[in-house]
Design an enzyme around this catalytic site. Sequence first.
Site, mmCIF file in Angstrom:
data_model
loop_
_atom_site.group_PDB
_atom_site.id
_atom_site.type_symbol
_atom_site.label_atom_id
_atom_site.label_comp_id
_atom_site.label_asym_id
_atom_site.label_seq_id
_atom_site.Cartn_x
_atom_site.Cartn_y
_atom_site.Cartn_z
ATOM 1 N N GLY A 12 36.738 34.462 32.389
ATOM 2 C CA GLY A 12 37.080 33.666 33.639
ATOM 3 C C GLY A 12 38.311 33.259 34.036
ATOM 4 N N SER A 13 39.480 34.083 33.444
ATOM 5 C CA SER A 13 40.754 33.506 33.843
ATOM 6 C C SER A 13 40.825 33.991 35.373
ATOM 7 C CB SER A 13 41.804 34.282 33.011
ATOM 8 O OG SER A 13 41.945 35.604 33.253
ATOM 9 N N MET A 87 30.347 42.181 34.128
ATOM 10 C CA MET A 87 30.143 43.414 33.571
ATOM 11 C C MET A 87 28.723 44.126 33.736
ATOM 12 S SD MET A 87 32.870 43.846 32.366
ATOM 13 C CE MET A 87 32.934 45.282 31.107
ATOM 14 N N ARG A 88 28.504 44.281 34.837
ATOM 15 C CA ARG A 88 27.364 45.053 35.298
ATOM 16 C C ARG A 88 27.088 45.555 36.751
ATOM 17 N NH1 ARG A 88 21.604 43.523 34.625
ATOM 18 N NH2 ARG A 88 20.442 43.849 36.299
ATOM 19 N N HIS A 106 39.979 45.377 39.122
ATOM 20 C CA HIS A 106 39.968 46.672 38.115
ATOM 21 C C HIS A 106 41.245 46.785 37.351
ATOM 22 C CE1 HIS A 106 37.842 49.640 35.572
ATOM 23 N NE2 HIS A 106 39.077 50.228 35.783
HETATM 24 C C1 GRF Z 1 39.915 41.626 34.145
HETATM 25 O O1 GRF Z 1 40.966 42.332 33.287
HETATM 26 C C2 GRF Z 1 39.297 42.375 35.230
HETATM 27 O O2 GRF Z 1 40.125 43.263 35.809
HETATM 28 C C3 GRF Z 1 38.295 43.083 34.460
HETATM 29 O O3 GRF Z 1 37.680 42.137 33.701
HETATM 30 C C4 GRF Z 1 38.485 41.261 33.339
HETATM 31 C C5 GRF Z 1 38.053 39.802 33.562
HETATM 32 O O4 GRF Z 1 39.176 38.771 33.085
HETATM 33 N N1 GRF Z 1 37.008 43.734 35.686
HETATM 34 P P1 GRF Z 1 38.597 37.349 33.284
HETATM 35 O O5 GRF Z 1 37.509 37.220 32.920
HETATM 36 O O6 GRF Z 1 39.049 37.226 34.817
HETATM 37 O O7 GRF Z 1 39.896 36.545 32.380
#
Ligand code: GRF
Length: 187
Positions: A12-13, A87-88, A106
């Site tokens: 969630g960063s 992730m879906r 992405h």
């Molecule tokens: C990121 O690298 C984004 O590009 C990918 O998943 C990661 C999520 O990172 N789709 P975070 O959970 O926002 O830290």
Amino acid sequence: MINIAVLASGNGSNFQALAEDKELEGQIKLLLVNKAEAYAIERAKALKIDYVIIENQNYKNREQYDDALIAVLEEFNIDLVLLAGFMRMLSPKIVDHFTNRIINIHPSILPKYPGVSAIKQAYDAKETETGVTIHYVDKGLDSGQIILQEKIKIDKSDTLESLTNAIHKLEHKLYLQAVKIVLEKFK
Ligand code: GRF
């Protein structure tokens, strides 16, 4: 005010970077996660943003899961959906429901390295550069119209960890820029 939901599965960063920006002309009203253990939930609590957990296993198929997603997004009057490590794959139904109102980030220069482990794939392939793409979500995998892309060099001295950190830093900057571009179109 445009109501925004962020969908995440893990850390969630990106969600936090978006939520902490003071200039965004939209309000992050909701964090939606598909994993009860997602660290993003702790960030939502600290940021005092509502969160909803909709776990995959409680639904028979993708359509039913996405019906539940749509119901929550409508309950919160969400105008714009930001995928940030969700992730879906979304079903065509939700993509049609929010046409041009779902965006994804992405960690590669699409169309190179769609799907999972994009940073590692670029690193293992000994690319000299990779980067970050923000795009509209269509019915394919990481295939929608590109809003913004920025490249980053991969130095010989880079480790997978240093490259991953650099990508995330770039992501936090670029996602905000892209959301600001999209929000202009709502005016
Ligand atoms: C990121 O690298 C984004 O590009 C990918 O998943 C990661 C999520 O990172 N789709 P975070 O959970 O926002 O830290």
